[in-house]
Design a protein around this motif. Structure first.
Motif, PDB file in Angstrom:
ATOM      1  N   UNK A 107       0.673  -1.339   0.254  1.00  0.00           N
ATOM      2  CA  UNK A 107      -0.699   0.180   0.233  1.00  0.00           C
ATOM      3  C   UNK A 107       1.029   1.273  -0.043  1.00  0.00           C
ATOM      4  N   UNK A 108       1.987   1.244   0.932  1.00  0.00           N
ATOM      5  CA  UNK A 108       3.046   2.321   0.883  1.00  0.00           C
ATOM      6  C   UNK A 108       3.476   2.620  -0.727  1.00  0.00           C
ATOM      7  N   UNK A 109       3.855   1.842  -0.943  1.00  0.00           N
ATOM      8  CA  UNK A 109       4.615   1.964  -2.105  1.00  0.00           C
ATOM      9  C   UNK A 109       3.295   2.349  -3.820  1.00  0.00           C
ATOM     10  N   UNK A 110       1.514   1.660  -3.799  1.00  0.00           N
ATOM     11  CA  UNK A 110       0.547   1.798  -4.655  1.00  0.00           C
ATOM     12  C   UNK A 110       0.543   3.228  -3.878  1.00  0.00           C
ATOM     13  N   UNK A 111       0.721   3.680  -2.673  1.00  0.00           N
ATOM     14  CA  UNK A 111       0.230   5.568  -2.424  1.00  0.00           C
ATOM     15  C   UNK A 111       1.258   5.981  -3.303  1.00  0.00           C
ATOM     16  N   UNK A 112       2.592   5.821  -3.508  1.00  0.00           N
ATOM     17  CA  UNK A 112       3.337   6.701  -3.519  1.00  0.00           C
ATOM     18  C   UNK A 112       3.269   6.811  -4.650  1.00  0.00           C
ATOM     19  N   UNK A 113       2.862   5.664  -5.428  1.00  0.00           N
ATOM     20  CA  UNK A 113       3.413   5.634  -7.324  1.00  0.00           C
ATOM     21  C   UNK A 113       2.327   6.555  -7.431  1.00  0.00           C
ATOM     22  N   UNK A 114       0.886   6.453  -6.845  1.00  0.00           N
ATOM     23  CA  UNK A 114      -0.805   7.038  -7.178  1.00  0.00           C
ATOM     24  C   UNK A 114      -0.997   8.422  -6.579  1.00  0.00           C
ATOM     25  N   UNK A 115       0.241   8.798  -5.724  1.00  0.00           N
ATOM     26  CA  UNK A 115       0.185  10.664  -5.915  1.00  0.00           C
ATOM     27  C   UNK A 115       0.996  11.085  -7.785  1.00  0.00           C
ATOM     28  N   UNK A 116       2.073   9.780  -8.104  1.00  0.00           N
ATOM     29  CA  UNK A 116       2.181  10.695  -9.133  1.00  0.00           C
ATOM     30  C   UNK A 116       1.100  10.185 -10.261  1.00  0.00           C
ATOM     31  N   UNK A 117       1.146   9.401 -10.514  1.00  0.00           N
ATOM     32  CA  UNK A 117      -0.121   8.836 -11.339  1.00  0.00           C
ATOM     33  C   UNK A 117      -1.366   9.072 -11.572  1.00  0.00           C
ATOM     34  N   UNK A 118      -1.523   9.749 -10.918  1.00  0.00           N
ATOM     35  CA  UNK A 118      -3.333  10.231 -10.495  1.00  0.00           C
ATOM     36  C   UNK A 118      -3.421  12.215 -10.090  1.00  0.00           C
ATOM     37  N   UNK A 119      -1.898  12.392 -10.382  1.00  0.00           N
ATOM     38  CA  UNK A 119      -2.283  14.153  -9.398  1.00  0.00           C
ATOM     39  C   UNK A 119      -2.554  14.532 -11.007  1.00  0.00           C
ATOM     40  N   UNK A 120      -3.495  15.742 -10.731  1.00  0.00           N
ATOM     41  CA  UNK A 120      -3.770  16.385 -11.048  1.00  0.00           C
ATOM     42  C   UNK A 120      -3.546  16.699 -12.669  1.00  0.00           C
ATOM     43  N   UNK A 121      -1.803  17.463 -12.153  1.00  0.00           N
ATOM     44  CA  UNK A 121      -1.344  17.679 -13.652  1.00  0.00           C
ATOM     45  C   UNK A 121      -0.906  17.038 -14.290  1.00  0.00           C
ATOM     46  N   UNK A 122      -0.108  15.659 -13.432  1.00  0.00           N
ATOM     47  CA  UNK A 122       0.313  14.778 -14.635  1.00  0.00           C
ATOM     48  C   UNK A 122       0.002  14.309 -15.489  1.00  0.00           C
ATOM     49  N   UNK A 123      -1.027  13.090 -14.144  1.00  0.00           N
ATOM     50  CA  UNK A 123      -2.120  12.109 -14.799  1.00  0.00           C
ATOM     51  C   UNK A 123      -2.376  11.989 -15.875  1.00  0.00           C
ATOM     52  N   UNK A 124      -2.843  13.127 -16.710  1.00  0.00           N
ATOM     53  CA  UNK A 124      -2.996  12.808 -17.923  1.00  0.00           C
ATOM     54  C   UNK A 124      -1.821  13.043 -19.325  1.00  0.00           C
ATOM     55  N   UNK A 125      -1.332  14.294 -18.646  1.00  0.00           N
ATOM     56  CA  UNK A 125       0.165  13.994 -19.905  1.00  0.00           C
ATOM     57  C   UNK A 125       1.417  12.305 -19.145  1.00  0.00           C
ATOM     58  N   UNK A 126       1.303  11.719 -17.960  1.00  0.00           N
ATOM     59  CA  UNK A 126       1.560  10.770 -18.074  1.00  0.00           C
ATOM     60  C   UNK A 126       0.664   9.459 -19.016  1.00  0.00           C
ATOM     61  N   UNK A 127      -0.171   9.303 -18.640  1.00  0.00           N
ATOM     62  CA  UNK A 127      -0.994   8.641 -19.664  1.00  0.00           C
ATOM     63  C   UNK A 127      -0.313   8.676 -21.036  1.00  0.00           C
ATOM     64  N   UNK A 128      -0.646   9.894 -21.987  1.00  0.00           N
ATOM     65  CA  UNK A 128      -0.554  10.026 -22.813  1.00  0.00           C
ATOM     66  C   UNK A 128       0.810  10.072 -23.550  1.00  0.00           C
TER      67      UNK A 128
END
Ligand code: GDP
Ligand code: MG
Length: 685
Positions: free
Chosen positions: A284-305
């Motif tokens: 969960x720790x790791x998931x939470x850290x990864x999520x704070x980046x991957x689902x972040x407001x500004x980076x989420x969509x650019x990372x997906x792209x």
């Protein structure tokens, strides 16, 4: 009690708790497992494998197991809940195997408490024990099972641990008719209300085959379908209302929360006593850290792209393209050899042309793209199985909600990247009619697998190094058009509010090789099946129409063929888009049948021997801008026959499918027109 010695077991649990994994283990079935809530929509049924690991051969066919859709409760708010609940109430399984993800044990037991009230023999399978162990947690199984009054068996479905014991226990409770020992976990005001109502409606409940306590709890929670089914008198309804509002006053919360609170209190006590939780798990720790980046407001969509760009680059630019070329070469060489043999044998030239043009060039050119499709789906299934797709749904959900669309719609739309048909069917899981209708109309704009051969051929012919980016831009355009269409529908046609949807994020997992393999195998099989049925027939028809003229004589040249006449009539429509020749008009018409046919048709019409020569011929017919305009049109225009008919079925109206055909053709024309005209302005043509 099981009759005839046959046992019927229902598998129930939260989404993503491992039901399908367990089902596949037990039955040897190959159902789609996804780290993604909402994958199993309909119930699936199979016999437990006899002679396998879990049952002796002579018992084969004696035990049937049903994989129900994942649910959080037995309230009738979504299609999944209705399917699961109706199944258990109507079909009366001999036992319920209730699978609970030990990493989310409270939420799992919340459902268990409701299942227990159905008074059916039941066993709890505590799944994902491997994860709990790895994170230094533990469960006192005996104590937990005493506390909840149902046998509990620890398992790890994906590692096949405890599955045999689970099955034994399930058989045992089914034969012994061992029903849950505890059905009453309420105290105080809630307890009194449930008791009073249970007495009142006892006869009605028995008549429709459910326990009075389950009926009473649901009625107090407010459950309109059940209230109707019970057939209560006006007076009884009134009394129930009174009991409920008295309870609300006493408990100080609304009726639903009052009952939910009771359940959670009971669960909290049981879990507190029996489960040693890992503090926060490494996971969960790791998931939470990864999520704070991957689902972040500004980076989420650019990372997906970026992730998608990488996948498209590898698929269309590097691995997939190279593999497809190899297969193309194979068809070219064998096609030439077969043609040589036929010519030497003096076979009728029409037959020669049939084998060479329709079979090898036409169908062969579509099949050449199989490696590309496998590569693409390999990456996509890794994204899905690892849990990343659920994050994408999560980011899109936030964005869509602002536009008045339901976040839940995102799941059918993502499934639409595979094929529109199952995607449109999965729309049934949405809970409001409005959200269902809007989502059905948006899903076909998502770029489906059948369009990959078109992208593959054009990307290789025109775009070389930027192939990945070109394909990315098409996918993005599909999403953008879908969103615009959604906003328009929301503003003009289906006004209203989307039903709120709580998207839950599964923990990241290392993709399971087996489930990725199963997914790939299914895609490949589907694709081959289509190639040899629908696409083959369509290609033969095209070949026939271009070989013969109106009097069924062999046409002297292509321009005299029936096809040139038909295509010639449609061609002017496409002239403003930059590809107004009869060849492309014909390919587009053929694409109604199945989108892959666009490629096989072009191969036949350009007289190419394989994809490789098709890719060499295309640049002589179109400029890159015209080619891009063609791709935009192919992306957006009317979905194939299969998708159109499923739209009609799901919307219960053939008018809906007709209007979809027209609407999408218009949208595609307009978008291709804009792209082509703006492109001309930019490059100054
Ligand atoms: P369903 O939605 O309940 O049908 O769940 P699935 O069977 O699709 O499984 C959801 C996810 O959990 C998948 O990624 C599985 O690979 C994973 N999974 C299932 N069982 C186990 C298990 O025992 N241990 C671990 N670590 N993962 C599991
Ligand atoms: Mg499932």
């Amino acid at each position: 009690m099981p009759d005839h010695g046959r046992i019927f077991i229902a598998l129930a649990g939260n989404p993503n708790s491992g039901k399908t994994t367990l089902f596949n283990q037990l039955t040897g079935a190959n159902q789609h497992v996804g780290n993604f809530p909402g994958v199993t929509v309909e119930k699936k049924e199979a016999d437990i494998r006899g002679g396998g690991e879990y049952l002796p051969r002579r018992e084969a066919g004696r035990i049937t197991i049903v994989d129900l859709p994942g649910i959080y409760s037995l309230s009738p708010y979504t299609q999944e809940e209705i399917v699961a609940r109706d199944f258990i109430i109507r079909e009366k399984p001999d036992a319920i195997v209730n699978i609970v993800d030990v990493m989310n044990i409270e939420r799992g037991l919340y459902l268990s408490l409701q299942l227990m009230q159905l008074d059916t023999p039941m066993v709890i399978a505590l799944n994902m024990m491997d994860e709990l162990r790895e994170n230094h947690g533990s469960v006192d199984i005996k104590l937990l099972s005493e506390r909840v009054g149902v046998p509990v068996v620890p398992i790890s479905a994906s590692r096949k641990e405890g599955v045999g014991e689970l099955l034994e226990t399930a058989i045992h409770v089914a034969y012994g008719d061992r029903r849950p020992l505890i059905q009453d976990f309420c105290t105080g005001a809630v307890h009194r209300a449930i008791h009073a109502v249970a007495h009142l409606i006892e006869d009605h409940a028995r008549r429709i085959g459910i326990t009075p306590r389950f009926a009473a709890t649901k009625v107090i929670e407010n459950d309109p379908p059940l209230l109707d089914a019970l057939g209560l008198t006006e007076h009884e309804r009134h009394t129930i209302e009174e009991a409920a509002s008295y309870m609300q006053d006493e408990a100080g919360t609304d009726r639903k929360s009052a009952i939910a609170d009771m359940r959670y209190e009971f669960i909290g006590n049981a879990v507190g006593a029996a489960v040693e939780k890992p503090h926060t798990t490494l996971h969960q720790d790791r998931s939470a850290r990864i999520d704070s980046l991957l689902t972040s407001k500004y980076f989420g969509i650019p990372i997906f792209a970026c992730v998608m760009a990488l996948i498209f680059w590898l698929t269309f630019g590097v691995i997939g393209a190279a593999l497809s070329d190899v297969l193309g070469l194979f068809f070219e060489v064998t096609g030439a050899a077969v043609a040589g043999a036929l010519a030497e044998g003096g076979v009728n030239p029409v037959i020669q042309s049939f084998v060479g043009d329709a079979v090898f060039a036409g169908v062969g050119s579509v099949i050449s793209f199989i490696p590309m499709i496998i590569v693409m789906f390999f990456f996509m299934s890794i994204l899905e199985d690892s849990g990343y797709m659920a994050r994408v749904a999560f980011i899109m959900d936030k964005a869509l909600r602002k536009l008045g669309l339901s976040g839940r719609s995102i799941i059918p739309m993502i499934l639409g990247f595979g094929c529109s048909v199952p995607a449109i069917m999965s729309v049934r899981t949405l809970s409001s009619e409005r959200d269902r209708k809007i989502t059905i109309m948006l899903t076909p704009f998502m770029s489906c697998t059948a369009k990959l051969p078109i992208y593959g051929a054009f990307a290789a012919a025109f775009f070389g190094h930027s192939a990945g980016l070109v394909v990315l831009s098409l996918y993005a355009l599909g999403i953008a058009v879908a969103i615009c269409a959604g906003v328009v529908l929301n503003k003009l046609v289906y006004r209203g509010k989307p039903v709120p949807f709580i998207m839950e994020l599964p923990t990241y997992r290392f993709p399971n090789i087996k489930s990725v393999g199963i997914l790939l195998w299914h895609r490949t099989k589907d694709f081959l099946q289509r190639a040899f049925t629908v696409i083959f027939v369509a290609t033969v028809v095209i070949w026939f129409l271009q070989t013969f003229d109106g009097r069924l004589n062999v046409a002297a040249d292509q321009a005299g063929s029936m096809l040139a006449m038909i295509g010639g009539l449609a061609a002017p429509v496409f002239a403003p888009l930059g590809f107004g020749t009869w060849i492309f008009a014909t390919a587009i018409i053929a694409g109604f049948i199945a989108k892959e046919t666009v490629v096989s048709c072009l191969a036949v019409l350009t007289g190419a021997a394989s994809v490789i020569s098709l890719e060499a011929a295309l640049p002589g017919l179109l400029t890159p801008l015209q080619a891009y305009s063609f791709l935009v049109f192919c992306l957006l225009y009317t979905p194939c026959v299969a998708a159109v008919s499923v739209v009609g079925k799901e919307m219960h109206s053939s008018l809906a499918s007709v209007s979809m055909v027209v609407r999408q053709a218009l949208v595609a024309w307009a978008c291709a027109f804009i792209v082509y005209r703006v492109g001309l302005l930019i490059i100054g043509g």
